[in-house]
Design a protein around this motif. Structure first.
Motif, PDB file in Angstrom:
ATOM      1  N   ARG A 176      -7.917   2.115 -15.830  1.00 52.20           N
ATOM      2  CA  ARG A 176      -6.914   1.116 -16.206  1.00 52.20           C
ATOM      3  C   ARG A 176      -7.539   0.020 -17.064  1.00 52.20           C
ATOM      4  N   ASP A 180      -3.118  -1.502  -7.044  1.00 50.07           N
ATOM      5  CA  ASP A 180      -2.111  -1.557  -8.101  1.00 50.07           C
ATOM      6  C   ASP A 180      -1.497  -2.958  -8.169  1.00 50.07           C
ATOM      7  N   THR A 218       0.195   5.318 -15.697  1.00 53.62           N
ATOM      8  CA  THR A 218      -0.225   5.203 -14.301  1.00 53.62           C
ATOM      9  C   THR A 218       0.367   6.311 -13.446  1.00 53.62           C
ATOM     10  N   ARG A 266       4.186   2.271  -6.664  1.00 54.57           N
ATOM     11  CA  ARG A 266       4.690   1.526  -7.823  1.00 54.57           C
ATOM     12  C   ARG A 266       5.936   0.694  -7.509  1.00 54.57           C
TER      13      ARG A 266
END
Length: 252
Positions: free
Chosen positions: A49, A99, A202, A221
């Motif tokens: 990321r 995340d 992602t 998410r």
């Protein structure tokens, strides 16, 4: 790839059981040492990321290190392990927490519309130049955690089978496999993934590299299952199209 995923599940199961035991005994040192065994997988995900953010000009090199995000997990897991009921929940919890930390720090990237709008027009030299610039500018900058073993850095996680999924598409994948080595496949996929926006990339990487289900990704998410499936499908279509335009059409 499947064997690697099975290894992760076995390690996660053993680690979960030991973490519960160490928490009951209030043995923080042993708890942290045990959790460290599963962090390389998370660290690799964070590294990807951050690398993508650097490549896309959204983050300056040196601004963050993956440890800035993974170190917080020692506190989060210790404080919440009593509410985590299985190794699968632990697996999801780790990705969900990291995340959240990343989302708070990184600006969400938009599509590189110029790239995708012109994907039909790029020549082979232009593709090769983009790949060379990508590998020089960003790939691997953050993969530095001493505790990570060689398997954690394996670039063969990406598989054409994750992109070409129907029987007809698998014939195209066979043609690509015959002409491209794993390193070339990895470099191309990562180049194209870095042109996608953050949610799409992602979702694809959690599904492909981490072996998480679409239901688990939706939980991580904080979105719907339908949205995750749409993002995964779109990512596959963009990747498939890029492989076809770059490697197949000229050879047909």
């Amino acid at each position: 790839m499947e064997a690697a995923m099975n290894d992760i599940k076995i390690i996660m199961k053993e680690t979960y059981s030991r973490l519960v035991t160490y928490k009951r005994k209030e043995n923080r040192e042993s708890f942290n040492k045990e959790l460290l065994k599963v962090l390389p997988q998370i660290y690799r995900n964070v590294s990807k990321r951050l690398n993508s953010a650097v490549v896309n000009g959204k983050l300056n090199k040196g601004m963050f290190n993956p440890s800035d995000f993974t170190d917080q997990l020692f506190i989060e897991v210790y404080d919440n392990i009593d509410d985590i009921r299985s190794e699968n929940e632990l697996h999801v919890f780790l990705f969900k927490k990291v995340d959240e930390l990343l989302e708070d720090s990184l600006v969400e990237e938009e599509f590189d519309h110029v790239f995708f709008d012109n994907i039909d027009t790029y020549s082979k030299p232009e593709w090769d130049a983009m790949e060379e610039n990508y590998t020089q500018d960003g790939d691997g900058d953050f993969l530095l955690l001493e505790e990570m073993d060689d398997k954690s850095l394996d670039k063969s996680n990406y598989s054409l089978n994750h992109v070409f999924i129907t029987e007809e598409e698998k014939k195209l994948a066979d043609k690509l496999d015959a002409s491209l080595d794993k390193e070339r496949i990895y470099n191309h996929m990562q180049l194209v993934l870095d042109k996608m926006n953050l949610p799409m990339r992602t979702v694809f990487e959690l599904f492909t590299n981490e072996g998480l289900t679409t239901e688990e990704i939706a939980d991580i998410r904080k979105t719907t299952l339908v949205k995750v499936e749409e993002l995964l499908s779109s990512a596959r279509q963009l990747l498939k199209g890029s492989f076809e335009k770059r490697f197949l059409f000229e050879s047909n």
